[in-house]
Design a protein around this motif. Structure first.
Motif, PDB file in Angstrom:
ATOM      1  N   UNK A  73       0.826  -1.200   0.000  1.00 15.57           N
ATOM      2  CA  UNK A  73       0.000   0.000   0.000  1.00 15.57           C
ATOM      3  C   UNK A  73       0.866   1.258   0.000  1.00 15.57           C
ATOM      4  N   UNK A  74       0.466   2.231  -0.813  1.00 21.28           N
ATOM      5  CA  UNK A  74       1.174   3.501  -0.899  1.00 21.28           C
ATOM      6  C   UNK A  74       0.420   4.571  -0.117  1.00 21.28           C
ATOM      7  N   UNK A  78      -1.177  11.878   3.201  1.00 20.66           N
ATOM      8  CA  UNK A  78      -0.682  11.778   4.581  1.00 20.66           C
ATOM      9  C   UNK A  78      -1.797  11.448   5.578  1.00 20.66           C
ATOM     10  N   UNK A  79      -2.820  10.695   5.104  1.00 23.48           N
ATOM     11  CA  UNK A  79      -3.893  10.266   6.004  1.00 23.48           C
ATOM     12  C   UNK A  79      -4.438   8.875   5.670  1.00 23.48           C
ATOM     13  N   UNK A 135      -5.720   2.665  17.824  1.00 22.80           N
ATOM     14  CA  UNK A 135      -4.668   3.423  18.518  1.00 22.80           C
ATOM     15  C   UNK A 135      -3.302   2.962  18.007  1.00 22.80           C
ATOM     16  N   UNK A 136      -2.487   3.885  17.595  1.00 24.90           N
ATOM     17  CA  UNK A 136      -1.148   3.571  17.101  1.00 24.90           C
ATOM     18  C   UNK A 136      -1.110   3.111  15.653  1.00 24.90           C
ATOM     19  N   UNK A 137      -2.243   3.165  14.967  1.00 18.23           N
ATOM     20  CA  UNK A 137      -2.294   2.713  13.571  1.00 18.23           C
ATOM     21  C   UNK A 137      -1.391   3.561  12.679  1.00 18.23           C
ATOM     22  N   UNK A 138      -1.413   4.875  12.851  1.00 15.04           N
ATOM     23  CA  UNK A 138      -0.582   5.761  12.027  1.00 15.04           C
ATOM     24  C   UNK A 138       0.900   5.416  12.193  1.00 15.04           C
ATOM     25  N   UNK A 139       1.324   5.142  13.409  1.00 14.45           N
ATOM     26  CA  UNK A 139       2.720   4.799  13.656  1.00 14.45           C
ATOM     27  C   UNK A 139       3.060   3.448  13.030  1.00 14.45           C
ATOM     28  N   UNK A 140       2.136   2.496  13.118  1.00 15.97           N
ATOM     29  CA  UNK A 140       2.376   1.168  12.543  1.00 15.97           C
ATOM     30  C   UNK A 140       2.502   1.245  11.023  1.00 15.97           C
ATOM     31  N   UNK A 141       1.673   2.059  10.389  1.00 18.65           N
ATOM     32  CA  UNK A 141       1.700   2.178   8.929  1.00 18.65           C
ATOM     33  C   UNK A 141       2.891   3.001   8.455  1.00 18.65           C
ATOM     34  N   UNK A 144       5.236   6.605   3.620  1.00 23.75           N
ATOM     35  CA  UNK A 144       5.560   5.906   2.379  1.00 23.75           C
ATOM     36  C   UNK A 144       4.812   4.591   2.240  1.00 23.75           C
ATOM     37  N   UNK A 145       5.374   3.705   1.433  1.00 27.55           N
ATOM     38  CA  UNK A 145       4.732   2.413   1.159  1.00 27.55           C
ATOM     39  C   UNK A 145       4.934   1.442   2.313  1.00 27.55           C
ATOM     40  N   UNK A 146       3.974   0.538   2.455  1.00 27.88           N
ATOM     41  CA  UNK A 146       4.044  -0.459   3.518  1.00 27.88           C
ATOM     42  C   UNK A 146       3.289  -1.714   3.071  1.00 27.88           C
ATOM     43  N   UNK A 147       3.797  -2.873   3.460  1.00 28.58           N
ATOM     44  CA  UNK A 147       3.110  -4.131   3.180  1.00 28.58           C
ATOM     45  C   UNK A 147       2.098  -4.370   4.286  1.00 28.58           C
ATOM     46  N   UNK A 148       0.843  -4.593   3.877  1.00 24.48           N
ATOM     47  CA  UNK A 148      -0.236  -4.828   4.824  1.00 24.48           C
ATOM     48  C   UNK A 148      -0.873  -6.172   4.479  1.00 24.48           C
ATOM     49  N   UNK A 149      -0.873  -7.081   5.440  1.00 25.88           N
ATOM     50  CA  UNK A 149      -1.478  -8.386   5.254  1.00 25.88           C
ATOM     51  C   UNK A 149      -2.896  -8.417   5.780  1.00 25.88           C
TER      52      UNK A 149
END
Length: 153
Positions: A73-74, A78-79, A135-141, A144-149
């Protein structure tokens, strides 16, 4: 000969009535648990695993039927994180007004979006689900791009 129209509950002995109520309660809890399990999936970002409650939509059922999957995911605006699926999902878009941190939505018919900030929006989406504890979702993501399962287990 006339029949008495006494309600069932008053014709059953108190001890048996209690057992019947308990049995009914157990069956009800099992049904709720089964439906809750069917409406649940998991989203994993790095080492963080989050429960997601699926929406009661055709799109959410179609998305869940494709699991497990990992999306690269890209970031957008910024949200949110987004990914364009190769195959469309059924859409029934509505304008939610306020997007909430943890909303999992479908934009158009093929763009899966995970929102990590709360804000007002004029755009229309089809609801796929919601992260139960964002809670903490923004920090986890991250940025930039991130792999989300996404998975059912």
């Amino acid at each position: 000969m006339t029949q008495s129209l006494v309600p069932f509950a008053t014709t059953v002995k108190p001890r048996r009535r209690w057992r019947l109520h308990l049995a009914g309660l157990c069956i009800g809890l099992l049904a709720v648990g089964a439906s809750h399990a069917e409406s649940r999936m998991w989203m994993t970002v790095g080492e963080r695993r989050m429960a997601v409650t699926l929406a009661d939509t055709e799109a959410a059922r179609a998305f869940a039927a494709r699991l497990p999957m990992t999306l690269d995911m890209t970031d957008l605006n910024a949200n949110e994180k987004k990914f364009d699926l190769a195959k469309e999902l059924p859409a029934n878009a509505r304008r939610p007004g306020t997007i909430r941190n943890g909303d999992l939505m479908l934009y158009g018919t093929s763009t899966v979006v995970v929102f990590y900030l709360t804000f007002d929006s004029q755009y229309s989406y089809t609801r796929l689900g919601r992260v139960d504890d964002p809670a903490g979702l923004a920090q986890a993501l991250g940025q930039g791009s991130v792999k989300v399962g996404f998975s059912r287990q």
